[in-house]
Design a protein around this motif. Structure first.
Motif, PDB file in Angstrom:
ATOM      1  N   ALA A   1       0.852  -1.201   0.000  1.00  0.00           N
ATOM      2  CA  ALA A   1       0.000   0.000   0.000  1.00  0.00           C
ATOM      3  C   ALA A   1       0.877   1.235   0.000  1.00  0.00           C
ATOM      4  O   ALA A   1       1.840   1.330   0.761  1.00  0.00           O
ATOM      5  N   ASP A   2       0.539   2.180  -0.859  1.00  0.00           N
ATOM      6  CA  ASP A   2       1.206   3.482  -0.911  1.00  0.00           C
ATOM      7  C   ASP A   2       0.192   4.526  -0.458  1.00  0.00           C
ATOM      8  O   ASP A   2      -0.757   4.830  -1.185  1.00  0.00           O
ATOM      9  N   LEU A   3       0.372   5.068   0.754  1.00  0.00           N
ATOM     10  CA  LEU A   3      -0.567   6.040   1.319  1.00  0.00           C
ATOM     11  C   LEU A   3      -0.205   7.448   0.866  1.00  0.00           C
ATOM     12  O   LEU A   3       0.889   7.934   1.145  1.00  0.00           O
ATOM     13  N   GLY A   4      -1.145   8.097   0.179  1.00  0.00           N
ATOM     14  CA  GLY A   4      -0.878   9.424  -0.354  1.00  0.00           C
ATOM     15  C   GLY A   4      -0.065   9.323  -1.629  1.00  0.00           C
ATOM     16  O   GLY A   4       0.967   9.963  -1.782  1.00  0.00           O
ATOM     17  N   CYS A   5      -0.564   8.531  -2.569  1.00  0.00           N
ATOM     18  CA  CYS A   5       0.210   8.211  -3.768  1.00  0.00           C
ATOM     19  C   CYS A   5       0.343   9.371  -4.730  1.00  0.00           C
ATOM     20  O   CYS A   5       1.184   9.331  -5.636  1.00  0.00           O
ATOM     21  N   GLY A   6      -0.485  10.415  -4.588  1.00  0.00           N
ATOM     22  CA  GLY A   6      -0.407  11.544  -5.509  1.00  0.00           C
ATOM     23  C   GLY A   6      -0.632  11.112  -6.941  1.00  0.00           C
ATOM     24  O   GLY A   6      -1.495  10.271  -7.227  1.00  0.00           O
TER      25      GLY A   6
ATOM     26  N   ASP B   1      -8.010   7.947   2.461  1.00  0.00           N
ATOM     27  CA  ASP B   1      -7.552   9.100   3.231  1.00  0.00           C
ATOM     28  C   ASP B   1      -6.664   8.604   4.361  1.00  0.00           C
ATOM     29  O   ASP B   1      -7.098   7.793   5.194  1.00  0.00           O
ATOM     30  N   ALA B   2      -5.424   9.059   4.399  1.00  0.00           N
ATOM     31  CA  ALA B   2      -4.483   8.614   5.431  1.00  0.00           C
ATOM     32  C   ALA B   2      -4.957   8.963   6.837  1.00  0.00           C
ATOM     33  O   ALA B   2      -4.486   8.376   7.813  1.00  0.00           O
ATOM     34  N   ARG B   3      -5.905   9.892   6.944  1.00  0.00           N
ATOM     35  CA  ARG B   3      -6.429  10.241   8.269  1.00  0.00           C
ATOM     36  C   ARG B   3      -7.310   9.136   8.837  1.00  0.00           C
ATOM     37  O   ARG B   3      -7.475   9.049  10.057  1.00  0.00           O
ATOM     38  N   THR B   4      -7.876   8.306   7.980  1.00  0.00           N
ATOM     39  CA  THR B   4      -8.830   7.286   8.440  1.00  0.00           C
ATOM     40  C   THR B   4      -8.516   5.885   7.926  1.00  0.00           C
ATOM     41  O   THR B   4      -9.140   4.926   8.378  1.00  0.00           O
ATOM     42  N   TRP B   5      -7.581   5.745   7.002  1.00  0.00           N
ATOM     43  CA  TRP B   5      -7.315   4.455   6.366  1.00  0.00           C
ATOM     44  C   TRP B   5      -6.759   3.457   7.363  1.00  0.00           C
ATOM     45  O   TRP B   5      -5.884   3.775   8.166  1.00  0.00           O
ATOM     46  N   THR B   6      -7.294   2.240   7.305  1.00  0.00           N
ATOM     47  CA  THR B   6      -6.733   1.123   8.067  1.00  0.00           C
ATOM     48  C   THR B   6      -6.657  -0.083   7.138  1.00  0.00           C
ATOM     49  O   THR B   6      -7.493  -0.247   6.241  1.00  0.00           O
TER      50      THR B   6
ATOM     51  N   PHE C   1      -0.150   4.791  13.827  1.00  0.00           N
ATOM     52  CA  PHE C   1       0.942   3.830  13.684  1.00  0.00           C
ATOM     53  C   PHE C   1       0.583   2.447  14.233  1.00  0.00           C
ATOM     54  O   PHE C   1       0.905   1.430  13.593  1.00  0.00           O
ATOM     55  N   PRO C   2      -0.057   2.339  15.415  1.00  0.00           N
ATOM     56  CA  PRO C   2      -0.363   0.987  15.913  1.00  0.00           C
ATOM     57  C   PRO C   2      -1.223   0.171  14.947  1.00  0.00           C
ATOM     58  O   PRO C   2      -0.944  -1.016  14.710  1.00  0.00           O
ATOM     59  N   ALA C   3      -2.266   0.782  14.381  1.00  0.00           N
ATOM     60  CA  ALA C   3      -3.131   0.049  13.456  1.00  0.00           C
ATOM     61  C   ALA C   3      -2.386  -0.326  12.186  1.00  0.00           C
ATOM     62  O   ALA C   3      -2.589  -1.424  11.632  1.00  0.00           O
ATOM     63  N   TRP C   4      -1.525   0.552  11.706  1.00  0.00           N
ATOM     64  CA  TRP C   4      -0.782   0.249  10.485  1.00  0.00           C
ATOM     65  C   TRP C   4       0.223  -0.867  10.725  1.00  0.00           C
ATOM     66  O   TRP C   4       0.390  -1.744   9.874  1.00  0.00           O
ATOM     67  N   VAL C   5       0.901  -0.854  11.868  1.00  0.00           N
ATOM     68  CA  VAL C   5       1.850  -1.924  12.167  1.00  0.00           C
ATOM     69  C   VAL C   5       1.115  -3.249  12.351  1.00  0.00           C
ATOM     70  O   VAL C   5       1.563  -4.300  11.881  1.00  0.00           O
ATOM     71  N   ARG C   6      -0.049  -3.210  13.019  1.00  0.00           N
ATOM     72  CA  ARG C   6      -0.841  -4.438  13.158  1.00  0.00           C
ATOM     73  C   ARG C   6      -1.289  -4.963  11.801  1.00  0.00           C
ATOM     74  O   ARG C   6      -1.530  -6.168  11.635  1.00  0.00           O
ATOM     75  N   GLY C   7      -1.430  -4.082  10.835  1.00  0.00           N
ATOM     76  CA  GLY C   7      -1.862  -4.472   9.506  1.00  0.00           C
ATOM     77  C   GLY C   7      -0.760  -5.047   8.638  1.00  0.00           C
ATOM     78  O   GLY C   7      -1.007  -5.381   7.474  1.00  0.00           O
ATOM     79  N   LEU C   8       0.447  -5.159   9.185  1.00  0.00           N
ATOM     80  CA  LEU C   8       1.547  -5.752   8.442  1.00  0.00           C
ATOM     81  C   LEU C   8       1.580  -7.267   8.657  1.00  0.00           C
ATOM     82  O   LEU C   8       1.298  -7.751   9.748  1.00  0.00           O
ATOM     83  N   ALA C   9       1.947  -7.994   7.620  1.00  0.00           N
ATOM     84  CA  ALA C   9       2.258  -9.409   7.792  1.00  0.00           C
ATOM     85  C   ALA C   9       3.502  -9.519   8.673  1.00  0.00           C
ATOM     86  O   ALA C   9       4.316  -8.590   8.728  1.00  0.00           O
ATOM     87  N   PRO C  10       3.668 -10.621   9.393  1.00  0.00           N
ATOM     88  CA  PRO C  10       4.901 -10.794  10.173  1.00  0.00           C
ATOM     89  C   PRO C  10       6.137 -10.593   9.294  1.00  0.00           C
ATOM     90  O   PRO C  10       6.232 -11.151   8.204  1.00  0.00           O
ATOM     91  N   GLY C  11       7.056  -9.755   9.769  1.00  0.00           N
ATOM     92  CA  GLY C  11       8.232  -9.427   8.979  1.00  0.00           C
ATOM     93  C   GLY C  11       8.009  -8.318   7.974  1.00  0.00           C
ATOM     94  O   GLY C  11       8.934  -7.947   7.238  1.00  0.00           O
ATOM     95  N   GLY C  12       6.791  -7.747   7.930  1.00  0.00           N
ATOM     96  CA  GLY C  12       6.485  -6.659   7.008  1.00  0.00           C
ATOM     97  C   GLY C  12       7.060  -5.340   7.477  1.00  0.00           C
ATOM     98  O   GLY C  12       7.526  -5.194   8.613  1.00  0.00           O
ATOM     99  N   THR C  13       7.015  -4.339   6.603  1.00  0.00           N
ATOM    100  CA  THR C  13       7.665  -3.054   6.850  1.00  0.00           C
ATOM    101  C   THR C  13       6.697  -1.893   6.682  1.00  0.00           C
ATOM    102  O   THR C  13       5.873  -1.884   5.755  1.00  0.00           O
ATOM    103  N   PHE C  14       6.800  -0.933   7.588  1.00  0.00           N
ATOM    104  CA  PHE C  14       6.137   0.373   7.464  1.00  0.00           C
ATOM    105  C   PHE C  14       7.243   1.397   7.255  1.00  0.00           C
ATOM    106  O   PHE C  14       8.180   1.477   8.052  1.00  0.00           O
ATOM    107  N   ALA C  15       7.162   2.156   6.161  1.00  0.00           N
ATOM    108  CA  ALA C  15       8.207   3.125   5.818  1.00  0.00           C
ATOM    109  C   ALA C  15       7.580   4.430   5.384  1.00  0.00           C
ATOM    110  O   ALA C  15       6.550   4.440   4.696  1.00  0.00           O
ATOM    111  N   PHE C  16       8.191   5.529   5.778  1.00  0.00           N
ATOM    112  CA  PHE C  16       7.670   6.837   5.361  1.00  0.00           C
ATOM    113  C   PHE C  16       8.782   7.872   5.366  1.00  0.00           C
ATOM    114  O   PHE C  16       9.816   7.702   6.012  1.00  0.00           O
TER     115      PHE C  16
END
Length: 268
Positions: free
Chosen positions: A42-47, A96-101, A125-140
């Motif tokens: 997922a690319d949040l705020g892809c423009g 919308d990154a303000r509400t997306w889960t 951040f907690p909901a986004w990290v929970r939404g990762l597969a084990p070993g997944g990455t959140f980057a910004f």
């Protein structure tokens, strides 16, 4: 009152596409191998989708979705949608990154120069990290230049006697992003292995009033949206201040731009 929600102009934004894409490439270079193949990204705020397409080059078998809340940006991105070279696919959707889960586990959730528009974004951040597969990455990455002349002069002018009645609440404040240490603290508290850093780019911009041209695509959008047809007088005042703060040289205009990066990997 919240800051004005801007109306976006994809063509104006893309006028400095090469400079704007460089931080995303630097962020992408630090993203580790993803846990699943094919990956879900997922690319949040892809423009306008130009940097989302770089994800398909790195992971050609992945299913990649770019989310944005701007109809103008999504319309610009849509021609890039479709099958990718490795059998994956690239698509775009309202979000919308303000509400997306996350509705499904993602191997990578990435966001490029978007979270500064989202008040309280660390609360997500907690909901986004929970939404990762084990070993997944959140980057910004987010701009860290709210105390730079380009932003400080804009805020000062917006709060001046001539403009404050219309613009006092239009702009983000200088606390729109956190310190690198604060981001590191948030991410490690969620059990992530986190890498946080900052870089100041010295963009050498060409043309007449290039810093003004840059911010017309991003930071100035709330002012242009709020003032509409009356924006010309503000822009003229702001132009004069920017010329003094960022003088042109024979080689171009130097525009220092600090950015903050974070790559957080969920435990496998």
């Amino acid at each position: 009152m919240p800051a004005t929600t801007p109306t976006w102009d994809p063509s104006q934004y893309l006028r400095h596409a090469d400079h704007r894409a460089r931080p995303f490439a630097d962020l992408l270079a630090r993203v580790p191998a993803l846990p699943r193949d094919p990956a879900r990204i997922a690319d949040l705020g892809c423009g306008p989708g130009n940097v989302t397409a770089l994800l398909a080059e790195r992971w050609p078998a992945a299913h990649i979705t770019g989310y944005d809340n701007s109809p103008e940006m999504l319309a610009k991105a849509e021609p890039l949608a479709g099958p990718t070279s490795g059998g994956g696919r690239l698509d775009f959707a309202p979000g919308d990154a303000r509400t997306w889960t996350p509705s499904d586990p993602y191997d990578l959730i990435i966001s490029n120069a978007t979270l500064q528009w989202v008040p309280g974004h660390t609360d997500s951040f907690p909901a986004w990290v929970r939404g990762l597969a084990p070993g997944g990455t959140f980057a910004f990455q987010v701009p860290g230049n709210f105390d730079a002349p380009s932003h400080r002069l804009m805020r000062e002018l917006a709060h001046s006697a001539r403009w404050k009645d219309r613009l006092a609440d239009a702009l983000r404040h200088d606390d729109a992003v956190h310190t690198p240490a604060a981001y590191l603290g948030h991410l490690t508290a969620l059990g992530c292995e986190a890498d946080v850093w900052e870089t100041t780019y010295l963009h050498l911009l060409k043309g007449e009033d290039p810093v003004l041209d840059w911010v017309k695509g991003t930071g100035l959008r709330p002012v242009l949206t709020e003032l509409g047809a009356d924006a010309g007088a503000f822009v003229d005042e702001y132009r004069a201040a920017l010329r003094e703060a960022y003088p042109a040289t024979e080689h171009g205009t130097v525009f220092p731009f600090r950015r903050i990066f974070a790559v957080a990997r969920r435990a496998a």
